[in-house]
Design a protein around this motif. Sequence first.
Motif, short mmCIF file in Angstrom:
data_model
loop_
_atom_site.label_atom_id
_atom_site.label_comp_id
_atom_site.label_asym_id
_atom_site.label_seq_id
_atom_site.Cartn_x
_atom_site.Cartn_y
_atom_site.Cartn_z
N GLY A 1 -28.55 -15.65 14.15
CA GLY A 1 -30.41 -16.22 13.79
C GLY A 1 -30.40 -17.46 14.38
N SER A 2 -29.80 -18.48 15.12
CA SER A 2 -30.11 -19.42 15.74
C SER A 2 -29.51 -19.94 16.47
CB SER A 2 -30.33 -19.97 14.27
OG SER A 2 -28.86 -21.05 13.87
N TYR A 3 -29.12 -21.44 16.95
CA TYR A 3 -28.71 -21.92 18.63
C TYR A 3 -27.18 -21.68 18.16
CZ TYR A 3 -27.99 -26.01 16.61
OH TYR A 3 -27.17 -27.22 16.59
N GLY A 4 -26.18 -22.02 18.88
CA GLY A 4 -25.18 -22.20 19.46
C GLY A 4 -24.65 -21.98 20.45
N PRO A 5 -23.08 -21.21 20.51
CA PRO A 5 -22.29 -21.66 21.15
C PRO A 5 -21.82 -19.92 21.33
CG PRO A 5 -20.58 -21.29 18.80
CD PRO A 5 -21.74 -21.45 18.63
N VAL A 6 -21.45 -19.32 22.66
CA VAL A 6 -21.78 -18.14 23.07
C VAL A 6 -21.09 -16.85 21.95
CG1 VAL A 6 -21.07 -18.48 25.27
CG2 VAL A 6 -19.80 -18.32 23.71
N PRO A 7 -22.10 -15.75 21.36
CA PRO A 7 -21.79 -14.77 20.17
C PRO A 7 -20.24 -14.82 20.20
CG PRO A 7 -23.82 -14.16 22.36
CD PRO A 7 -23.23 -14.80 22.26
N GLN A 8 -19.38 -14.62 21.07
CA GLN A 8 -18.15 -14.10 20.74
C GLN A 8 -17.09 -15.62 20.11
OE1 GLN A 8 -19.42 -13.38 23.81
NE2 GLN A 8 -18.69 -11.82 24.00
N LYS A 9 -17.95 -16.84 19.83
CA LYS A 9 -17.55 -17.86 19.42
C LYS A 9 -17.82 -18.52 18.55
CE LYS A 9 -15.19 -20.55 21.42
NZ LYS A 9 -13.81 -20.48 21.29
N ARG A 10 -19.52 -17.39 17.33
CA ARG A 10 -19.83 -17.23 16.27
C ARG A 10 -18.15 -17.10 15.15
NH1 ARG A 10 -25.76 -17.94 17.11
NH2 ARG A 10 -25.56 -18.05 19.31
N ALA A 11 -18.14 -18.09 14.31
CA ALA A 11 -17.31 -18.14 14.06
C ALA A 11 -17.05 -17.98 12.21
CB ALA A 11 -16.10 -18.49 13.78
N ALA A 12 -16.78 -17.95 11.34
CA ALA A 12 -16.13 -18.43 10.31
C ALA A 12 -14.97 -19.11 10.25
CB ALA A 12 -16.13 -16.97 8.39
N ARG A 13 -14.63 -20.12 8.84
CA ARG A 13 -13.46 -20.93 8.73
C ARG A 13 -13.01 -21.10 7.60
NH1 ARG A 13 -11.72 -25.36 11.69
NH2 ARG A 13 -13.76 -25.48 12.73
N LEU A 14 -11.20 -20.40 8.06
CA LEU A 14 -10.23 -20.21 7.27
C LEU A 14 -9.75 -21.60 6.23
CD1 LEU A 14 -8.78 -18.46 5.17
CD2 LEU A 14 -6.82 -17.79 7.13
N ILE A 15 -9.99 -22.07 5.40
CA ILE A 15 -8.57 -22.99 5.40
C ILE A 15 -7.82 -22.50 3.94
CG2 ILE A 15 -8.69 -25.26 4.01
CD1 ILE A 15 -11.68 -25.36 4.82
N GLU A 16 -6.51 -22.90 4.15
CA GLU A 16 -5.38 -22.50 3.91
C GLU A 16 -4.86 -23.51 3.45
OE1 GLU A 16 -2.72 -18.42 4.13
OE2 GLU A 16 -1.65 -20.44 4.73
N PHE A 17 -4.09 -23.89 1.61
CA PHE A 17 -3.34 -24.90 1.11
C PHE A 17 -2.29 -24.40 0.67
CE2 PHE A 17 -8.21 -25.74 0.27
CZ PHE A 17 -8.39 -26.55 0.52
N ASP A 18 -1.25 -25.15 0.67
CA ASP A 18 0.40 -24.34 0.43
C ASP A 18 0.32 -25.35 -0.61
OD1 ASP A 18 2.94 -25.19 -0.07
OD2 ASP A 18 3.08 -23.22 2.24
N ILE A 19 1.29 -25.53 -2.00
CA ILE A 19 1.40 -25.87 -2.95
C ILE A 19 2.19 -27.04 -2.80
CG2 ILE A 19 3.20 -24.27 -3.29
CD1 ILE A 19 1.00 -26.17 -6.04
N ARG A 20 2.96 -27.16 -1.47
CA ARG A 20 4.32 -27.33 -1.01
C ARG A 20 3.61 -28.86 0.00
NH1 ARG A 20 8.00 -23.38 2.40
NH2 ARG A 20 5.50 -23.69 3.46
N HIS A 21 2.97 -29.19 0.08
CA HIS A 21 1.84 -29.63 0.71
C HIS A 21 0.09 -29.26 1.03
CE1 HIS A 21 1.94 -27.04 4.01
NE2 HIS A 21 2.81 -27.12 4.14
N TYR B 1 -2.23 -31.87 -0.27
CA TYR B 1 -3.38 -32.25 0.81
C TYR B 1 -3.42 -32.45 2.52
CZ TYR B 1 -2.17 -33.02 -4.16
OH TYR B 1 -2.45 -33.02 -5.27
N GLU B 2 -2.52 -31.24 2.88
CA GLU B 2 -2.69 -31.45 4.10
C GLU B 2 -2.89 -29.90 4.37
OE1 GLU B 2 1.44 -32.40 5.26
OE2 GLU B 2 0.91 -33.91 5.05
N PRO B 3 -3.87 -29.16 4.20
CA PRO B 3 -4.01 -28.48 4.67
C PRO B 3 -4.03 -27.62 5.81
CG PRO B 3 -6.13 -28.95 3.95
CD PRO B 3 -5.48 -29.84 3.92
N ARG B 4 -4.30 -26.06 6.28
CA ARG B 4 -4.11 -25.50 7.33
C ARG B 4 -5.55 -24.75 7.29
NH1 ARG B 4 1.28 -22.13 9.28
NH2 ARG B 4 0.79 -21.17 7.55
N THR B 5 -6.05 -24.85 8.44
CA THR B 5 -7.22 -24.20 9.06
C THR B 5 -7.22 -23.57 10.07
OG1 THR B 5 -9.27 -24.53 9.77
CG2 THR B 5 -8.52 -26.22 9.51
N GLN B 6 -7.63 -22.24 10.70
CA GLN B 6 -8.40 -21.38 11.55
C GLN B 6 -9.67 -20.99 11.30
OE1 GLN B 6 -5.88 -17.96 11.37
NE2 GLN B 6 -6.54 -17.39 12.66
#
Length: 501
Positions: free
Chosen positions: A423-443, A445-450
């Motif tokens: 609904g507003s400005y941003g990157p090219v339409p194909q690059k509009r995105a949600a962000r996943l943040i995944e935490f692992d109990i083994r570490h 405080y070092e989450p991975r993100t995509q």
Amino acid sequence: MTELQNAAKAAATRPRIQPAEEGDDRPLSVSARLGRLQFHQSGKFRVLQLADIQDGPKVSKDTVKLIEASLDATRPDIVIFTGNQIAGYDPAYAQTTRKRRWSAAAGISSRTASSKSSEASERFEAALERTCASVRATVEQLVRPLADRGIPWAVTFGNHDFQCGLSNAEIESICREFPGCVNPEPTGGESGLGGANSANSVGSMDSAEDAGFVQLRAESYLPNQRVFACEPGTFALPVADVDHTMSVLGLVLLDSGDYARSGGYGSPSAEALRFLAEVPKAMRAQSQEIERSQEPAVPCMVFQHFPVQQYYQLLKPAAANAARAIEGYRNFAGKHYVLDEEKTLPGSYLGEGVSCPDADSGEFAILEQHDYFAISAGHDHRNAFVGTVPVSREMASADAQTAASPGKVGGLMMIASPTSGFGSYGPVPQKRAARLIEFDIRHPYEPRTQLLEYGELVGKPSAGKAYAYGMTSESKPESEGVDLLHRPTWWSKLLTWLRKK
């Protein structure tokens, strides 16, 4: 580093995502099945961040498609909306919109001021009712995919939500009408942790140690979840370990403000900053886990709308004509920057100057000194980068339950997420995105993100209108919020060029 090496390194930092299984009618959120935020038996915990959807009463179909596809691909435990869900400058709010919190509504002189006639007052109240209905329609379209899948969600606010004419408290109240919302009633306490109990609290709070947190309604999908409440859009959610014996980390949502009277963007309230400093230790103390944990505080990650000034530490100065160089914003205007590849992850990109408040509120110092390991912000629709800046303090290690000494965390992870909306400005339409943040109990405080980009998850956008140009300090006029998509004129470009001569 070659492109192939960059791709391999980026893949190593991404969490694995799998599509949902057909025929499984249970809530998609594992935490919703458990009734509280908790690491899975697999040792994972997932957050999906949606930033700057910024739409009117009729939400873009592509935005909804991105939300649906992201949910099905990741099965998040909780979804966090990090502000500017509502395009408060949309024509639907023409009679109630206001540019700044302290200014009068566009259609009527003031909501609280005495009207010259009862007729004018009635017209304004009718306009407010229409605004409430329009905001409710936007929220309903955004969270329907979550309700259909049984996924809890939380919301904080940005600099455009209130411009519709409703306060953040009123918008948050509308959000709580929908299933899955975990936003609590604000406590109203002086520090955000010692206030009176809200209407959502369960049972009696007999001691000072019990004050400051509430339990959520069954409609939140997390009836066994404790939440620490402060102000609208500012609260904290502890996340338990696999066996639900102690809190491993905390998710803190912070209302980072809107506009400053002196100009530029605003900052969190003093109340919110006090809450930010106190809540990590409060989580540990008030859940009576001191004996089971070696640490006096629960390490936390904060989600908010505005980036802090220190995001510029992930950039490095560059010549104006350097490849991918971007001019800074306001206090940083006149200088150009590129991402510092030594500090940021592969796949990061910088599409506009980091639009942070002019004044340093002290938030970064709080994050450094009070057990925070990450911050994730939106606001800059064309920025998507992840990096780490050094900090000097000790925090609990992933095996703190079995080791007597805490481990060192190498720095504070700082995340910038692009717009999730169309609904507003941003990157090219194909690059509009949600962000996943995944935490692992083994570490944890070092989450991975995509980034979950529309082009990869859905395909070609159906919308014929998407604004892909950037917004620099020259293209953000004093009237920002009314004409959000203002392009820099030839005259402004000439003046900018003359100033640099």
